[in-house]
Motif scaffolding. Structure first.
Motif, PDB file in Angstrom:
ATOM      1  N   ASP A 188     -12.336   2.855   0.686  1.00 36.53           N
ATOM      2  CA  ASP A 188     -11.800   1.868   1.038  1.00 36.53           C
ATOM      3  C   ASP A 188     -10.852   2.120   2.446  1.00 36.53           C
ATOM      4  O   ASP A 188     -10.469   1.010   3.181  1.00 36.53           O
ATOM      5  CB  ASP A 188      -9.686   1.643   0.375  1.00 36.53           C
ATOM      6  CG  ASP A 188      -9.023   0.694   0.360  1.00 36.53           C
ATOM      7  OD1 ASP A 188      -8.723  -0.142   0.351  1.00 36.53           O
ATOM      8  OD2 ASP A 188      -7.757   1.053   0.777  1.00 36.53           O
ATOM      9  N   SER A 189     -10.798   3.843   2.411  1.00 40.89           N
ATOM     10  CA  SER A 189     -10.672   3.903   4.265  1.00 40.89           C
ATOM     11  C   SER A 189     -11.368   3.825   5.177  1.00 40.89           C
ATOM     12  O   SER A 189     -10.817   3.573   6.094  1.00 40.89           O
ATOM     13  CB  SER A 189     -10.169   5.825   3.984  1.00 40.89           C
ATOM     14  OG  SER A 189     -11.442   6.325   4.270  1.00 40.89           O
ATOM     15  N   THR A 207     -18.491  -2.357   1.197  1.00 38.94           N
ATOM     16  CA  THR A 207     -17.414  -2.524   1.736  1.00 38.94           C
ATOM     17  C   THR A 207     -17.894  -2.546   3.289  1.00 38.94           C
ATOM     18  O   THR A 207     -17.493  -3.529   4.285  1.00 38.94           O
ATOM     19  CB  THR A 207     -16.762  -0.702   2.516  1.00 38.94           C
ATOM     20  OG1 THR A 207     -15.773  -1.030   2.671  1.00 38.94           O
ATOM     21  CG2 THR A 207     -18.204   0.410   3.182  1.00 38.94           C
ATOM     22  N   GLN A 261     -12.317   0.841   5.512  1.00 32.44           N
ATOM     23  CA  GLN A 261     -12.763  -1.302   6.099  1.00 32.44           C
ATOM     24  C   GLN A 261     -11.054  -1.370   5.898  1.00 32.44           C
ATOM     25  O   GLN A 261     -10.822  -2.371   6.801  1.00 32.44           O
ATOM     26  CB  GLN A 261     -13.253  -1.887   4.416  1.00 32.44           C
ATOM     27  CG  GLN A 261     -12.915  -2.999   4.856  1.00 32.44           C
ATOM     28  CD  GLN A 261     -13.512  -4.218   3.651  1.00 32.44           C
ATOM     29  OE1 GLN A 261     -14.056  -3.369   2.319  1.00 32.44           O
ATOM     30  NE2 GLN A 261     -14.365  -4.861   3.962  1.00 32.44           N
ATOM     31  N   ASN A 262     -10.040  -0.630   5.135  1.00 30.17           N
ATOM     32  CA  ASN A 262      -9.042  -1.448   5.134  1.00 30.17           C
ATOM     33  C   ASN A 262      -7.805   0.084   6.288  1.00 30.17           C
ATOM     34  O   ASN A 262      -6.510  -0.927   6.031  1.00 30.17           O
ATOM     35  CB  ASN A 262      -8.463  -1.357   3.782  1.00 30.17           C
ATOM     36  CG  ASN A 262      -9.374  -2.395   2.955  1.00 30.17           C
ATOM     37  OD1 ASN A 262      -9.717  -3.400   3.589  1.00 30.17           O
ATOM     38  ND2 ASN A 262      -9.583  -2.288   1.799  1.00 30.17           N
ATOM     39  N   SER A 288     -13.092   0.664  -4.121  1.00 29.52           N
ATOM     40  CA  SER A 288     -12.414   1.629  -3.989  1.00 29.52           C
ATOM     41  C   SER A 288     -12.256   3.008  -3.451  1.00 29.52           C
ATOM     42  O   SER A 288     -11.207   3.284  -2.577  1.00 29.52           O
ATOM     43  CB  SER A 288     -10.995   1.605  -5.396  1.00 29.52           C
ATOM     44  OG  SER A 288     -12.631   2.290  -6.148  1.00 29.52           O
ATOM     45  N   SER A 340       0.528  -1.584  -0.308  1.00 27.71           N
ATOM     46  CA  SER A 340       0.236   0.196  -0.164  1.00 27.71           C
ATOM     47  C   SER A 340       1.149   1.176  -0.046  1.00 27.71           C
ATOM     48  O   SER A 340       1.812   1.015   0.339  1.00 27.71           O
ATOM     49  CB  SER A 340      -1.215  -0.133   1.031  1.00 27.71           C
ATOM     50  OG  SER A 340       0.079  -0.031   2.167  1.00 27.71           O
TER      51      SER A 340
END
Length: 437
Positions: free
Chosen positions: A267-268, A395, A270-271, A264, A227
């Motif tokens: 993403d912030s 998500t 979930q990941n 995408s 990442s």
């Protein structure tokens, strides 16, 4: 095999299907059975690191969003364990991971329609006169095959670890997926160099845990991730509404291409890593640096690890810093893979049903808002899934709080009536313009 036809049989007993079983238990007009091949419910036992908490508030238990008065709520668990006051003084919204696992086991011990140590090995469609149903083949503890009939199936078979190419035959004490971390920690800390691969919450929790142990054992820690950086989870209040039933309904209404692009963007949510975990790691690094000229921690983002090979001493990682386009090899003694998971689709589904499913791409089957797998021909007997649904439910597909909403949808579909309210219209945002009354 008896002639009884259950309303639903659940395959797998993790938090999602356990919550479904708890919501079904008080209903007189819905009966079900749930099967799990392992002997006991254990929720990510390899990652129950001391001092780690859930990333969601305790209200995201198995039942509260459906029925706050349920006997199977986390608050009732605390009450029955005489832990309400300790939790009150704990002053955290997030329950400890270890305690969440204890809570799950407490609920499982009270439900009579769960069968542990029994594996579903086949599911077959049957028709007798005007009645259609599934026959489920279960291998019990004695190795015997027993048959059960049911109107509907819920596939809750979870996921399995994603691993690096070439690691399948390597010693398990040296190269470990996060799912086995605590089982192998005693061997891991004996290495001189430990490399953690991955950027999510699990990777960060392991790095923090290794920083604690580093003072005792003296090993070096390397943290590599493909990442662009080690970014924190977005925990702001309005963004959290993307984990609401309203947003899931909106997301589900989009085309497949729109949903794929949207994942995408979120993403912030979930990941990322919990801010407190990143703060703890930095604090450890800072305190270790005082008065010390020896750097025993290496952290490098932008780096993809594509393979692993056994060397004369330890292992060689094949790495690529993709932004600078630099390829290099890295030597280490031990490796922890925080490389995530992939859906665990049972063989019986692939054999019996895969050819008749509607696919949104070559691997992802179409899933209804109520988690029903869509077939080319409409069927009265449903196969629901809580596995492999990020492309359809967004998500929050693995979010513990939203799992209750999915279970509500399934219970209401199976019962043919509104057993539990579905909880929409309760947030402050909307995702499409609506006309005012």
């Amino acid at each position: 095999m008896s002639n009884q036809i259950y309303d639903v049989i659940g395959v797998g007993i993790g938090p999602f299907n356990l919550g479904l079983a708890a919501l079904i238990e008080p209903l007189e007009d819905v009966n079900g059975l749930f099967f799990e091949q392992t002997e006991q419910l254990q929720w990510h036992p390899g990652m129950l690191i001391k001092g780690t908490n859930l990333q969601v508030p305790f209200l995201a238990d198995l039942v509260t969003f459906a029925d706050p008065t349920s006997n199977y709520s986390f608050v009732n668990y605390l009450h029955k364990q005489n832990r309400l006051y300790p939790f009150f003084f704990f002053q955290e919204l997030q329950a400890p991971r270890e305690e969440y696992n204890e809570y799950l086991q407490w609920v499982a011990d009270q439900l009579n329609h769960l069968r542990f140590g029994e594996k579903v090995v086949d599911v077959e469609e049957k028709r007798e006169e005007d009645e259609r149903f599934f026959t489920v083949t279960v291998r019990n503890r004695d190795g015997e095959e027993v048959y059960y009939n049911t109107k509907h199936i819920v596939m809750g078979t979870g996921s399995k670890p994603l691993v690096l190419k070439g690691m399948e035959d390597l010693p398990e004490d040296d190269v470990v997926h996060t799912s086995r971390y605590l089982y192998k920690k005693e061997e891991l800390v004996k290495g001189e160099k430990i490399t953690v691969i991955g950027s999510g919450q699990s990777a960060a929790e392991i790095v923090e845990d290794l920083l604690v142990e580093q003072g005792h054992y003296g090993f070096e820690i390397t943290w590599l991730t493909r990442s662009p950086g080690l970014f924190q989870l977005d925990t702001a209040k309005l963004p959290q509404e993307f984990f609401s039933p309203d947003y899931v309904t909106y997301f589900h209404s989009l085309t497949y291409e729109q949903r794929k692009d949207t994942l995408s963007d979120l993403d912030s949510l979930q990941n990322g890593v919990d801010p407190s975990t990143l703060s703890n790691i930095y604090n450890w690094l800072y305190h270790r640096s005082i008065g010390s000229k020896e750097n025993k921690v290496t952290i490098q983002p932008l780096t993809e690890v594509s393979g692993i090979q056994q060397a004369e001493e330890g292992y060689t990682l094949e790495c690529h810093q993709w932004q600078a386009d630099e390829t290099f090899s890295y030597s280490t003694d031990k490796v922890v893979l925080a490389t995530g998971y992939k859906p665990n689709i049972p063989a019986w589904f692939t054999k019996r049903f895969a050819k008749d499913v509607i696919y949104e791409d070559e691997k992802l089957f179409k899933v209804g808002r109520n988690c029903e797998i869509k077939f080319q021909e409409e069927r009265p007997n449903k196969i629901f899934t809580t596995t492999n649904i990020s492309h359809s439910h967004g998500t929050g597909a693995n979010n513990l709080g939203l799992s209750v909403n999915r279970n509500i949808k399934m219970v209401n579909t199976i019962a043919g009536r509104t057993v539990y309210p579905e909880g929409e219209g309760a947030i402050f945002q909307q995702f499409q313009m609506k006309e005012k009354d």
